[in-house]
Design a protein around this motif. Sequence first.
Motif, PDB file in Angstrom:
ATOM      1  N   MET A   3     -21.175  47.984  71.854  1.00 42.37           N
ATOM      2  CA  MET A   3     -20.143  48.280  70.853  1.00 42.37           C
ATOM      3  C   MET A   3     -20.705  47.950  69.472  1.00 42.37           C
ATOM      4  O   MET A   3     -21.392  46.943  69.290  1.00 42.37           O
ATOM      5  CB  MET A   3     -18.887  47.457  71.130  1.00 42.37           C
ATOM      6  N   SER A   4     -20.417  48.778  68.495  1.00 41.25           N
ATOM      7  CA  SER A   4     -20.988  48.603  67.159  1.00 41.25           C
ATOM      8  C   SER A   4     -20.264  47.495  66.402  1.00 41.25           C
ATOM      9  O   SER A   4     -19.176  47.048  66.786  1.00 41.25           O
ATOM     10  CB  SER A   4     -20.878  49.912  66.381  1.00 41.25           C
ATOM     11  N   ARG A   5     -20.877  47.044  65.326  1.00 37.41           N
ATOM     12  CA  ARG A   5     -20.292  45.997  64.489  1.00 37.41           C
ATOM     13  C   ARG A   5     -18.985  46.466  63.852  1.00 37.41           C
ATOM     14  O   ARG A   5     -18.033  45.700  63.688  1.00 37.41           O
ATOM     15  CB  ARG A   5     -21.271  45.599  63.398  1.00 37.41           C
ATOM     16  N   ARG A   6     -18.973  47.729  63.460  1.00 34.62           N
ATOM     17  CA  ARG A   6     -17.754  48.249  62.830  1.00 34.62           C
ATOM     18  C   ARG A   6     -16.579  48.196  63.794  1.00 34.62           C
ATOM     19  O   ARG A   6     -15.457  47.845  63.424  1.00 34.62           O
ATOM     20  CB  ARG A   6     -17.992  49.685  62.355  1.00 34.62           C
ATOM     21  N   ALA A   7     -16.800  48.539  65.072  1.00 32.73           N
ATOM     22  CA  ALA A   7     -15.712  48.481  66.067  1.00 32.73           C
ATOM     23  C   ALA A   7     -15.266  47.049  66.315  1.00 32.73           C
ATOM     24  O   ALA A   7     -14.065  46.765  66.479  1.00 32.73           O
ATOM     25  CB  ALA A   7     -16.172  49.137  67.372  1.00 32.73           C
ATOM     26  N   LEU A   8     -16.218  46.090  66.350  1.00 34.40           N
ATOM     27  CA  LEU A   8     -15.848  44.687  66.532  1.00 34.40           C
ATOM     28  C   LEU A   8     -15.006  44.184  65.376  1.00 34.40           C
ATOM     29  O   LEU A   8     -14.033  43.438  65.564  1.00 34.40           O
ATOM     30  CB  LEU A   8     -17.109  43.838  66.688  1.00 34.40           C
ATOM     31  N   ARG A   9     -15.370  44.587  64.155  1.00 34.34           N
ATOM     32  CA  ARG A   9     -14.587  44.145  62.994  1.00 34.34           C
ATOM     33  C   ARG A   9     -13.179  44.715  63.048  1.00 34.34           C
ATOM     34  O   ARG A   9     -12.204  44.070  62.664  1.00 34.34           O
ATOM     35  CB  ARG A   9     -15.283  44.573  61.700  1.00 34.34           C
ATOM     36  N   ARG A  10     -13.035  45.945  63.500  1.00 28.95           N
ATOM     37  CA  ARG A  10     -11.696  46.529  63.595  1.00 28.95           C
ATOM     38  C   ARG A  10     -10.857  45.811  64.652  1.00 28.95           C
ATOM     39  O   ARG A  10      -9.648  45.631  64.477  1.00 28.95           O
ATOM     40  CB  ARG A  10     -11.804  48.010  63.926  1.00 28.95           C
ATOM     41  N   LEU A  11     -11.467  45.412  65.774  1.00 26.20           N
ATOM     42  CA  LEU A  11     -10.715  44.687  66.794  1.00 26.20           C
ATOM     43  C   LEU A  11     -10.249  43.327  66.283  1.00 26.20           C
ATOM     44  O   LEU A  11      -9.159  42.848  66.621  1.00 26.20           O
ATOM     45  CB  LEU A  11     -11.574  44.514  68.053  1.00 26.20           C
ATOM     46  N   ARG A  12     -11.109  42.688  65.470  1.00 21.52           N
ATOM     47  CA  ARG A  12     -10.747  41.388  64.926  1.00 21.52           C
ATOM     48  C   ARG A  12      -9.803  41.493  63.723  1.00 21.52           C
ATOM     49  O   ARG A  12      -9.293  40.478  63.249  1.00 21.52           O
ATOM     50  CB  ARG A  12     -12.003  40.641  64.506  1.00 21.52           C
ATOM     51  N   GLY A  13      -9.608  42.690  63.207  1.00 24.06           N
ATOM     52  CA  GLY A  13      -8.742  42.868  62.046  1.00 24.06           C
ATOM     53  C   GLY A  13      -9.414  42.492  60.743  1.00 24.06           C
ATOM     54  O   GLY A  13      -8.732  42.162  59.770  1.00 24.06           O
ATOM     55  N   GLU A  14     -10.748  42.508  60.732  1.00 16.86           N
ATOM     56  CA  GLU A  14     -11.484  42.154  59.515  1.00 16.86           C
ATOM     57  C   GLU A  14     -11.910  43.425  58.782  1.00 16.86           C
ATOM     58  O   GLU A  14     -12.122  44.485  59.375  1.00 16.86           O
ATOM     59  CB  GLU A  14     -12.718  41.332  59.879  1.00 16.86           C
ATOM     60  N   GLN A  15     -11.996  43.304  57.491  1.00 14.46           N
ATOM     61  CA  GLN A  15     -12.467  44.399  56.648  1.00 14.46           C
ATOM     62  C   GLN A  15     -13.853  44.049  56.131  1.00 14.46           C
ATOM     63  O   GLN A  15     -14.160  42.902  55.845  1.00 14.46           O
ATOM     64  CB  GLN A  15     -11.511  44.644  55.463  1.00 14.46           C
ATOM     65  N   ARG A  16     -14.689  45.085  55.974  1.00 16.51           N
ATOM     66  CA  ARG A  16     -16.051  44.845  55.509  1.00 16.51           C
ATOM     67  C   ARG A  16     -16.030  44.382  54.055  1.00 16.51           C
ATOM     68  O   ARG A  16     -15.353  44.976  53.210  1.00 16.51           O
ATOM     69  CB  ARG A  16     -16.872  46.130  55.625  1.00 16.51           C
ATOM     70  N   GLY A  17     -16.770  43.346  53.742  1.00 22.63           N
ATOM     71  CA  GLY A  17     -16.816  42.791  52.391  1.00 22.63           C
ATOM     72  C   GLY A  17     -15.841  41.662  52.166  1.00 22.63           C
ATOM     73  O   GLY A  17     -15.818  41.057  51.098  1.00 22.63           O
ATOM     74  N   GLN A  18     -14.949  41.320  53.201  1.00 27.22           N
ATOM     75  CA  GLN A  18     -13.978  40.239  53.052  1.00 27.22           C
ATOM     76  C   GLN A  18     -14.318  39.043  53.932  1.00 27.22           C
ATOM     77  O   GLN A  18     -13.488  38.202  54.192  1.00 27.22           O
ATOM     78  CB  GLN A  18     -12.570  40.753  53.422  1.00 27.22           C
ATOM     79  N   GLU A  19     -15.594  38.993  54.439  1.00 28.47           N
ATOM     80  CA  GLU A  19     -15.995  37.860  55.249  1.00 28.47           C
ATOM     81  C   GLU A  19     -16.058  36.607  54.368  1.00 28.47           C
ATOM     82  O   GLU A  19     -16.327  36.676  53.175  1.00 28.47           O
ATOM     83  CB  GLU A  19     -17.363  38.092  55.889  1.00 28.47           C
ATOM     84  N   PRO A  20     -15.791  35.414  54.951  1.00 31.78           N
ATOM     85  CA  PRO A  20     -15.892  34.177  54.162  1.00 31.78           C
ATOM     86  C   PRO A  20     -17.329  33.923  53.749  1.00 31.78           C
ATOM     87  O   PRO A  20     -18.257  34.082  54.541  1.00 31.78           O
ATOM     88  CB  PRO A  20     -15.367  33.109  55.129  1.00 31.78           C
ATOM     89  N   LEU A  21     -17.492  33.568  52.476  1.00 37.03           N
ATOM     90  CA  LEU A  21     -18.821  33.348  51.922  1.00 37.03           C
ATOM     91  C   LEU A  21     -19.267  31.941  52.214  1.00 37.03           C
ATOM     92  O   LEU A  21     -18.553  30.977  51.956  1.00 37.03           O
ATOM     93  CB  LEU A  21     -18.795  33.584  50.412  1.00 37.03           C
ATOM     94  N   GLY A  22     -20.454  31.815  52.747  1.00 39.34           N
ATOM     95  CA  GLY A  22     -21.043  30.514  52.989  1.00 39.34           C
ATOM     96  C   GLY A  22     -21.859  30.063  51.795  1.00 39.34           C
ATOM     97  O   GLY A  22     -21.955  30.739  50.776  1.00 39.34           O
ATOM     98  N   PRO A  23     -22.455  28.878  51.934  1.00 33.98           N
ATOM     99  CA  PRO A  23     -23.245  28.380  50.805  1.00 33.98           C
ATOM    100  C   PRO A  23     -24.476  29.211  50.509  1.00 33.98           C
ATOM    101  O   PRO A  23     -24.921  29.271  49.371  1.00 33.98           O
ATOM    102  CB  PRO A  23     -23.616  26.968  51.259  1.00 33.98           C
ATOM    103  N   GLY A  24     -25.016  29.912  51.484  1.00 31.77           N
ATOM    104  CA  GLY A  24     -26.219  30.718  51.224  1.00 31.77           C
ATOM    105  C   GLY A  24     -25.965  32.196  51.356  1.00 31.77           C
ATOM    106  O   GLY A  24     -26.880  32.957  51.668  1.00 31.77           O
ATOM    107  N   ALA A  25     -24.723  32.638  51.152  1.00 33.96           N
ATOM    108  CA  ALA A  25     -24.403  34.055  51.356  1.00 33.96           C
ATOM    109  C   ALA A  25     -25.014  34.946  50.300  1.00 33.96           C
ATOM    110  O   ALA A  25     -25.276  36.112  50.541  1.00 33.96           O
ATOM    111  CB  ALA A  25     -22.886  34.239  51.381  1.00 33.96           C
ATOM    112  N   LEU A  26     -25.157  34.393  49.092  1.00 34.63           N
ATOM    113  CA  LEU A  26     -25.700  35.205  48.002  1.00 34.63           C
ATOM    114  C   LEU A  26     -27.194  34.990  47.817  1.00 34.63           C
ATOM    115  O   LEU A  26     -27.744  35.303  46.771  1.00 34.63           O
ATOM    116  CB  LEU A  26     -24.980  34.866  46.695  1.00 34.63           C
ATOM    117  N   GLN A  27     -27.834  34.436  48.798  1.00 36.22           N
ATOM    118  CA  GLN A  27     -29.267  34.207  48.696  1.00 36.22           C
ATOM    119  C   GLN A  27     -29.989  35.223  49.576  1.00 36.22           C
ATOM    120  O   GLN A  27     -29.653  35.388  50.739  1.00 36.22           O
ATOM    121  CB  GLN A  27     -29.602  32.782  49.141  1.00 36.22           C
ATOM    122  N   PHE A  28     -30.986  35.897  48.988  1.00 39.14           N
ATOM    123  CA  PHE A  28     -31.748  36.940  49.684  1.00 39.14           C
ATOM    124  C   PHE A  28     -33.227  36.615  49.561  1.00 39.14           C
ATOM    125  O   PHE A  28     -33.691  36.176  48.506  1.00 39.14           O
ATOM    126  CB  PHE A  28     -31.470  38.328  49.087  1.00 39.14           C
TER     127      PHE A  28
END
Length: 679
Positions: free
Chosen positions: A1-26
């Motif tokens: 099952m794809s990530r998009r389908a898992l997010r829909r089952l969980r009721g999450e929207q893309r881009g609204q995940e909780p940001l961790g301390p290193g989320a903006l580090q690449f």
Amino acid sequence: MSRRALRRLRGEQRGQEPLGPGALQFDLRDDDDVEEEGPKRGPGGRRPGCAEKEGVHVNNRFELINIEDLEDDPVVNGERSDCARTDAVAPGNKGRTLRGNTATKMDGDAAPPEQSNASSKLRKKKKKQKNKKNSTGETSENGLEDIDRILERIEDSGGLIHPGPAPLSSRKHVLYVEHRHLNPDTELKRYFGARAVLGEQRPRQRQRVYPKCTWLTTPKSTWPRYSKPGLSMRLLESKKGLSFFAFEHSEEYQQAQHKFLVAVESMEPNNIVVLLQTSPYHVDSLLQLSDACRFQEDQEMARDLIERALYSMECAFHPLFSLTSGTCRLDYRRPENRSFYLALYKQMSFLEKRGCPRTALEYCKLILSLEPDEDPLCMLLLVDHLALRARNYEYLIRLFQEWEGHRNLSQLPNFAFSVPLAYFLLSQQTDLPEQELSSAREKASLLIRQALTMFPGVLMPLLEYCSVRPDAAVVSHRFFGPNAEISQPPALSQLVSLYLGRSHFLWKEPATMSWLEENVREVLQAVDAGDPAVEACESRRKVLYQRAPRNIHRHVILSEIKEAVAALPPDVTTQSVMGFDPLPPLDTIYSYVRPERISPVSRGNTIALFFRSLLPNYTAEVPSPSSEPPVAAAGGEGRGRSAGGSEPQPRPQQADAGRARHDGQLPPQRPGGTAGGGR
């Protein structure tokens, strides 16, 4: 099952995940600065290809939008891979390299000096990319050079392949015509430069008046507006790799042709001018008026008319007709095709006088390729002269080598003397190896001795043309003395006069004369020693040159060389020769017959005879065509029956009767017969 389908089952929207301390580090990779290590996955969940790479701290992920490097990365399943993202360079803090199972730890605070360092790093990377792009061309060239060196080593080691002329199978046909050499401006640019040639030419107008691009001529703005004159070409048949074509005249063009013949018989050029006002692209009228302008020393107008005639015929070409292939044929026995031959020949003559021998040689090859077996205009008597003038010695030698076996070119005086001269001039060049120079010199000496033995009557007139006083031993010898020129057959005398009148100036160089003198002395020694080849050549001259064929007479008339014209037999000089159709073949194939009525002169009208003697252009009243049936011309220039029942044109019978009389005297011969050994 794809990530998009898992997010829909969980009721999450893309881009609204909780940001961790290193989320903006690449972690972004620089291929030039960081070395890759083993494919281990770090504890941060990084992929093996990206784990051991140098990272850069990014506070805002939208700073990656303007980076061009991301566009060059591959896309898999609609999303970029994580490794592709690490290839981008963005302003930020430079991180530490992950080694083993340790993860990268970034400082939360970013300093402005570090951002400037990152921007400078971006500039360096762009410069490196440009250097890579520039180096690709150099590496490809170096690669080609390496390939050439490898091939040279293979050739040297094998010893089987040596530099030299290409095999005959890989060469182009000997009559192959190149389009770029049909344009005289190409040759003039090589002599004087493009600025001198194109300086006086005006820019072309935006609105194109002419329907197509042509190779033989360039349309001029001073010409009348082109409209189809009724001239076309059709494909007759294709066999053995050759295509046979023929020009055709429409009913309208046939009427113009009948009017043209009447204008020619009137002996008044103004009548042809009047005809060209209504039919500005009638080919035979343009050819005849060009001769009239040339006789009046108006060379520019004469050349312009020939170019217009060529343009009219080229616009009528069949789509399959090719000037360069050498496989398209035009039968000279058809009167409609002869105009194209004559227009090409006259254009070639103008180009030679203009100082463009290379372009003239290309036209000569084109005429010869249209019917090489019959050679109706006998271009083999001219191609050697143009090749020597254009300094294209290799082509003349190749033509002689390929055609000597089946055309006996050595039996023509022009080839017998021009080919050794080409070898000698080739041996005078300094850019060839010493072995080739000595070989060419030996070949030249051998061939010139054979030519002097076969044609001894050429030497004394040649020395006289070149203003060279011969040695007393040569003049007094029986082989080269006056008896040699007197005893040769009339047909051979005509060929010799044609060659010397055209090409004598090519022998005036002091080095050439010294080389000729050496070989003349060797020939005299062979004659005094009783060489059997001397008697064999004498008996061959008596057999081969009894009578010149009709195509040689036609060539002499077109050449207008006084010495050769004076040597024509009386049966040719006494008959009327038309400039638009000199000496037509005896086996002419007529596609239509010109209607003809009895002239008032033949009916015994004494008053008409009186006025005609005073005014040659006077024509009396002629009855309607219904009262007198048309009579076909016997052996004359009659072109056939007028299609569509058009009104016949009056025509005197004097010229036709004379031509029929002379045609009856001359037995039919195949062009290029025994004289000269041509087919």
